[in-house]
Design a protein around this motif. Sequence first.
Motif, PDB file in Angstrom:
ATOM      1  N   LEU A 117       0.834  -1.201   0.000  1.00 34.54           N
ATOM      2  CA  LEU A 117       0.000   0.000   0.000  1.00 34.54           C
ATOM      3  C   LEU A 117       0.867   1.250   0.000  1.00 34.54           C
ATOM      4  CD1 LEU A 117      -2.846   1.201   0.189  1.00 34.54           C
ATOM      5  CD2 LEU A 117      -2.609   1.102   2.670  1.00 34.54           C
ATOM      6  N   LEU A 118       1.953   1.248   0.772  1.00 34.85           N
ATOM      7  CA  LEU A 118       2.875   2.375   0.776  1.00 34.85           C
ATOM      8  C   LEU A 118       3.484   2.576  -0.603  1.00 34.85           C
ATOM      9  CD1 LEU A 118       4.515   4.532   2.333  1.00 34.85           C
ATOM     10  CD2 LEU A 118       6.198   2.749   2.770  1.00 34.85           C
ATOM     11  N   LEU A 119       3.855   1.488  -1.247  1.00 39.16           N
ATOM     12  CA  LEU A 119       4.410   1.568  -2.596  1.00 39.16           C
ATOM     13  C   LEU A 119       3.402   2.173  -3.556  1.00 39.16           C
ATOM     14  CD1 LEU A 119       6.661   0.738  -4.640  1.00 39.16           C
ATOM     15  CD2 LEU A 119       5.470  -1.420  -4.863  1.00 39.16           C
ATOM     16  N   LEU A 120       2.154   1.724  -3.499  1.00 39.34           N
ATOM     17  CA  LEU A 120       1.115   2.249  -4.380  1.00 39.34           C
ATOM     18  C   LEU A 120       0.839   3.715  -4.090  1.00 39.34           C
ATOM     19  CD1 LEU A 120      -0.973   1.638  -6.591  1.00 39.34           C
ATOM     20  CD2 LEU A 120      -2.571   1.089  -4.765  1.00 39.34           C
ATOM     21  N   LEU A 121       0.757   4.099  -2.824  1.00 38.49           N
ATOM     22  CA  LEU A 121       0.496   5.496  -2.489  1.00 38.49           C
ATOM     23  C   LEU A 121       1.643   6.406  -2.908  1.00 38.49           C
ATOM     24  CD1 LEU A 121      -1.184   5.116   1.003  1.00 38.49           C
ATOM     25  CD2 LEU A 121      -2.274   5.697  -1.157  1.00 38.49           C
ATOM     26  N   ILE A 179      14.518  -7.111  -0.759  1.00 40.55           N
ATOM     27  CA  ILE A 179      15.586  -6.129  -0.967  1.00 40.55           C
ATOM     28  C   ILE A 179      15.102  -4.998  -1.861  1.00 40.55           C
ATOM     29  CG2 ILE A 179      17.814  -5.804  -2.112  1.00 40.55           C
ATOM     30  CD1 ILE A 179      18.582  -8.594  -1.035  1.00 40.55           C
ATOM     31  N   ALA A 180      14.347  -5.337  -2.920  1.00 40.98           N
ATOM     32  CA  ALA A 180      13.820  -4.298  -3.806  1.00 40.98           C
ATOM     33  C   ALA A 180      12.833  -3.398  -3.071  1.00 40.98           C
ATOM     34  CB  ALA A 180      13.151  -4.943  -5.015  1.00 40.98           C
ATOM     35  N   LEU A 181      11.980  -4.001  -2.249  1.00 41.95           N
ATOM     36  CA  LEU A 181      11.010  -3.218  -1.485  1.00 41.95           C
ATOM     37  C   LEU A 181      11.716  -2.303  -0.487  1.00 41.95           C
ATOM     38  CD1 LEU A 181       7.970  -2.798  -0.918  1.00 41.95           C
ATOM     39  CD2 LEU A 181       8.196  -4.525   0.843  1.00 41.95           C
TER      40      LEU A 181
END
Length: 165
Positions: free
Chosen positions: A96-100, A155-157
């Motif tokens: 969700l943080l990535l999408l936001l 690691i990517a996240l």
Amino acid sequence: MLDAFTAAVVGQVLSNLISVALTVLAYLTFLLWKDYVETVVCAFLVSQAIHTLRARVVEAIGHLRAASSPPLLANLSARAVSTLRSTPPLIALASLLLLLLLLEHTSVAAVTAYLSLAIPLLALPIWLIDKRLLAYHRFVSDEVLVAALLLLSLIALLAFVSTVL
């Protein structure tokens, strides 16, 4: 040679010296590894958190590889829905943080366009290759592949979140 009292005193002194030597060795080992203690603890916690996820993915790959299973594309869509329902809260929050963050820096139309292009582009090789896609088990075991993919995605996240925040 030595009477019983002297032998007991010598034994006590030697055991105390050995205890001191072991304590000094333990302290020097701590000094050597103290910079890595936090990393080791974090790695242990992450490995415990993703253990059940790894086991489920390995089991799902085993079911997908079975000769009686339906084509991959039909099977993956059903599994994606069930996986979204059982996603661990930490992974869901990070997604969700990535999408936001993505929506903050781009428009909703751009994100929708990227997704509408990415989903067919990812589905096409799966549809074309189908079961031959799972023939990698001759080279790498399922457990190793899933562990590597989970660690690379973690690691990517972490890299994404640490560069944005």
